[in-house]
Design a protein around this motif. Structure first.
Motif, PDB file in Angstrom:
ATOM      1  N   ALA A 193     -11.357   7.696  13.290  1.00 31.07           N
ATOM      2  CA  ALA A 193     -10.999   8.640  12.226  1.00 31.07           C
ATOM      3  C   ALA A 193     -10.068   7.978  11.219  1.00 31.07           C
ATOM      4  O   ALA A 193      -8.974   7.531  11.569  1.00 31.07           O
ATOM      5  CB  ALA A 193     -10.335   9.869  12.813  1.00 31.07           C
ATOM      6  N   VAL A 194     -10.523   7.870   9.987  1.00 35.51           N
ATOM      7  CA  VAL A 194      -9.646   7.410   8.920  1.00 35.51           C
ATOM      8  C   VAL A 194      -8.755   8.562   8.466  1.00 35.51           C
ATOM      9  O   VAL A 194      -7.564   8.398   8.220  1.00 35.51           O
ATOM     10  CB  VAL A 194     -10.475   6.859   7.743  1.00 35.51           C
ATOM     11  N   SER A 195      -9.352   9.754   8.369  1.00 34.48           N
ATOM     12  CA  SER A 195      -8.582  10.957   8.042  1.00 34.48           C
ATOM     13  C   SER A 195      -9.141  12.126   8.836  1.00 34.48           C
ATOM     14  O   SER A 195     -10.331  12.170   9.154  1.00 34.48           O
ATOM     15  CB  SER A 195      -8.635  11.255   6.544  1.00 34.48           C
ATOM     16  N   CYS A 196      -8.267  13.059   9.177  1.00 34.47           N
ATOM     17  CA  CYS A 196      -8.650  14.270   9.899  1.00 34.47           C
ATOM     18  C   CYS A 196      -8.346  15.463   8.994  1.00 34.47           C
ATOM     19  O   CYS A 196      -7.214  15.621   8.532  1.00 34.47           O
ATOM     20  CB  CYS A 196      -7.874  14.388  11.212  1.00 34.47           C
ATOM     21  N   ASP A 197      -9.385  16.271   8.757  1.00 36.01           N
ATOM     22  CA  ASP A 197      -9.234  17.329   7.760  1.00 36.01           C
ATOM     23  C   ASP A 197      -9.166  18.730   8.349  1.00 36.01           C
ATOM     24  O   ASP A 197      -9.139  19.712   7.591  1.00 36.01           O
ATOM     25  CB  ASP A 197     -10.380  17.241   6.756  1.00 36.01           C
ATOM     26  N   LEU A 198      -9.172  18.834   9.668  1.00 34.14           N
ATOM     27  CA  LEU A 198      -8.913  20.135  10.295  1.00 34.14           C
ATOM     28  C   LEU A 198      -7.401  20.264  10.456  1.00 34.14           C
ATOM     29  O   LEU A 198      -6.799  19.613  11.314  1.00 34.14           O
ATOM     30  CB  LEU A 198      -9.600  20.231  11.665  1.00 34.14           C
ATOM     31  N   ARG A 199      -6.787  21.095   9.613  1.00 32.43           N
ATOM     32  CA  ARG A 199      -5.331  21.247   9.633  1.00 32.43           C
ATOM     33  C   ARG A 199      -4.989  22.648  10.136  1.00 32.43           C
ATOM     34  O   ARG A 199      -5.563  23.637   9.680  1.00 32.43           O
ATOM     35  CB  ARG A 199      -4.744  21.005   8.250  1.00 32.43           C
ATOM     36  N   LEU A 200      -4.050  22.689  11.049  1.00 36.48           N
ATOM     37  CA  LEU A 200      -3.692  23.936  11.704  1.00 36.48           C
ATOM     38  C   LEU A 200      -3.356  25.024  10.680  1.00 36.48           C
ATOM     39  O   LEU A 200      -2.532  24.824   9.779  1.00 36.48           O
ATOM     40  CB  LEU A 200      -2.498  23.706  12.634  1.00 36.48           C
ATOM     41  N   GLY A 201      -4.045  26.162  10.809  1.00 38.11           N
ATOM     42  CA  GLY A 201      -3.796  27.300   9.920  1.00 38.11           C
ATOM     43  C   GLY A 201      -4.633  27.324   8.670  1.00 38.11           C
ATOM     44  O   GLY A 201      -4.681  28.352   7.985  1.00 38.11           O
ATOM     45  N   ASP A 202      -5.305  26.220   8.358  1.00 39.48           N
ATOM     46  CA  ASP A 202      -6.142  26.189   7.153  1.00 39.48           C
ATOM     47  C   ASP A 202      -7.441  26.946   7.389  1.00 39.48           C
ATOM     48  O   ASP A 202      -7.904  27.099   8.522  1.00 39.48           O
ATOM     49  CB  ASP A 202      -6.477  24.742   6.770  1.00 39.48           C
ATOM     50  N   SER A 203      -8.022  27.379   6.288  1.00 40.61           N
ATOM     51  CA  SER A 203      -9.352  27.967   6.350  1.00 40.61           C
ATOM     52  C   SER A 203     -10.376  26.866   6.150  1.00 40.61           C
ATOM     53  O   SER A 203     -10.174  25.943   5.351  1.00 40.61           O
ATOM     54  CB  SER A 203      -9.526  29.034   5.269  1.00 40.61           C
ATOM     55  N   VAL A 204     -11.462  26.948   6.883  1.00 44.24           N
ATOM     56  CA  VAL A 204     -12.532  25.964   6.769  1.00 44.24           C
ATOM     57  C   VAL A 204     -13.836  26.699   6.514  1.00 44.24           C
ATOM     58  O   VAL A 204     -14.050  27.800   7.034  1.00 44.24           O
ATOM     59  CB  VAL A 204     -12.637  25.088   8.037  1.00 44.24           C
ATOM     60  N   ALA A 205     -14.687  26.127   5.686  1.00 46.11           N
ATOM     61  CA  ALA A 205     -15.983  26.725   5.370  1.00 46.11           C
ATOM     62  C   ALA A 205     -17.088  25.779   5.812  1.00 46.11           C
ATOM     63  O   ALA A 205     -16.867  24.593   6.033  1.00 46.11           O
ATOM     64  CB  ALA A 205     -16.088  27.003   3.878  1.00 46.11           C
ATOM     65  N   VAL A 206     -18.293  26.335   5.943  1.00 41.14           N
ATOM     66  CA  VAL A 206     -19.443  25.497   6.287  1.00 41.14           C
ATOM     67  C   VAL A 206     -19.628  24.455   5.187  1.00 41.14           C
ATOM     68  O   VAL A 206     -19.614  24.776   3.990  1.00 41.14           O
ATOM     69  CB  VAL A 206     -20.718  26.366   6.428  1.00 41.14           C
TER      70      VAL A 206
END
Length: 357
Positions: A193-206
């Motif tokens: 992983a160069v970057s991880c984009d699942l951040r706690l509390g954030d909203s994520v969309a398909v």
């Protein structure tokens, strides 16, 4: 004592005679040459000693990389847990985090998953899933049909036997075997992983980026060629990973490349300025080989691709030069199973040829 002029003359004559005699003796030695026991021989026979050779050395590596696109979400909701850190090595089956309290896992298959899978579904995506489940340790036949064994394997993999969690995945649809929302598809079994984009509390969309992987390793090659070694293979060690190098001096097997890429040493190199820092590994034989130790002058035809040793009887043994040590050459027979002579000829005339008498 007083010397008369006559006495002085006699003495001088004696000294002159001695000097002439000494000069004759010296001249005689120079003309006749050195004694035979110290004169250099044009044809010297020397013994061949042996040693164990592992070939261990540090070597620079050339790495061929290809950029990978970001891995994207199949679920919409709120990120309730994260399990990804930059620089981490993530393998197919690992949890990346959770959305709306449901774990989301990385999944690598040869055919991208594009739909929810239900009991009885058929297709290449089903076969690809079954193959990966088998690799992950589940007993599943690659039938191309979602059968009971496939459903049981997916349930065990996603929920670990937690009935409440499994019911949350199914959301009242008892025919659902693998919800697409539960996985993030990856073309590679293992990614850094160069970057991880699942951040706690954030909203994520398909379609949102879940993580950005490091470039894919397509090939690792030795920067310099290594000698052929009959009956042996060369291995490359990087950190805690050891893989076999093919005869061309490269590593291309996907599992071996994944093992090298999963090491801390590779990850550190990947994060560094790769233009300024070269990746280094350790090259060694898979098992030691017995080599002959001879003076370089004993090698005939060294400038050719087929040098040889010649024994006192004129027998020729083609050899490979594998290394040098303390002014001596280390050699093995070109043909696996052949033996080296016990003695070899050092021909100072340079007239030796690799042709048997």
């Amino acid at each position: 004592m007083r010397l008369t002029r006559t006495g002085i003359g006699i003495a001088a004559g004696c000294l002159a005679a001695l000097a002439a005699l000494g000069g004759a003796i010296v001249a005689s030695l120079v003309i006749d040459g050195a004694p035979p026991d110290v004169a250099p021989s044009e044809r010297l026979v020397v013994p061949v000693s042996t040693a164990e050779f592992e070939g261990s050395r540090n070597v620079p590596l050339l790495v061929t990389l290809s950029e990978q696109g970001p891995l994207r979400s199949n679920v919409a909701g709120t990120v309730t847990a994260t399990a990804c850190e930059p620089g981490a090595v993530l393998a197919s089956g690992d949890v990346l985090g959770a959305v709306d309290a449901l774990p989301v896992r990385l999944l690598s298959t040869t055919v991208p998953l594009w739909r929810d899978l239900r009991a009885g579904d058929r297709g290449e995506d089903v076969s690809a899933l079954q193959t990966e489940l088998t690799r992950l340790g589940f007993e599943v036949a690659s039938s191309g049909r979602v059968d009971g064994a496939t459903a049981a394997a997916v349930r065990a993999w996603l929920s670990g036997g937690d009935g409440q969690l499994w019911r949350a995945y199914q959301r009242g649809d008892s025919s659902l075997v693998l919800p697409l929302a539960a996985v993030v598809w990856s073309p590679q079994r293992s990614v850094i992983a160069v970057s991880c984009d699942l951040r706690l509390g954030d909203s994520v969309a398909v379609g949102d980026t879940v993580l950005t992987p490091a470039p894919e390793v397509q090939e690792v090659a030795l920067a310099n060629p290594v000698p052929e070694m009959p009956g042996r293979s060369w291995t490359l060690t990087l950190g805690d990973a050891t893989v076999v190098v093919d005869p061309a001096g490269t590593v291309t097997n996907p599992d071996d490349l994944a093992a090298l890429a999963a090491t801390d040493e590779f990850a550190a190199w990947l994060r560094s300025d790769r233009q300024e820092r070269q990746l280094m590994g350790t090259l060694a034989l898979d098992r030691p080989v017995t080599v002959g130790v001879v003076p370089p002058a004993a090698l005939v035809g060294l400038a050719t691709s087929q040098p040889c040793l010649i024994d006192p009887d004129g027998n020729v043994t083609p050899v490979l030069v594998v290394s040098s040590r303390l002014g001596q050459s280390l050699v093995v027979p070109q043909r696996a199973g052949a033996t080296l002579p016990q003695q070899v000829v050092v021909d100072r005339t340079g007239g030796g040829t690799c042709v048997s008498r």
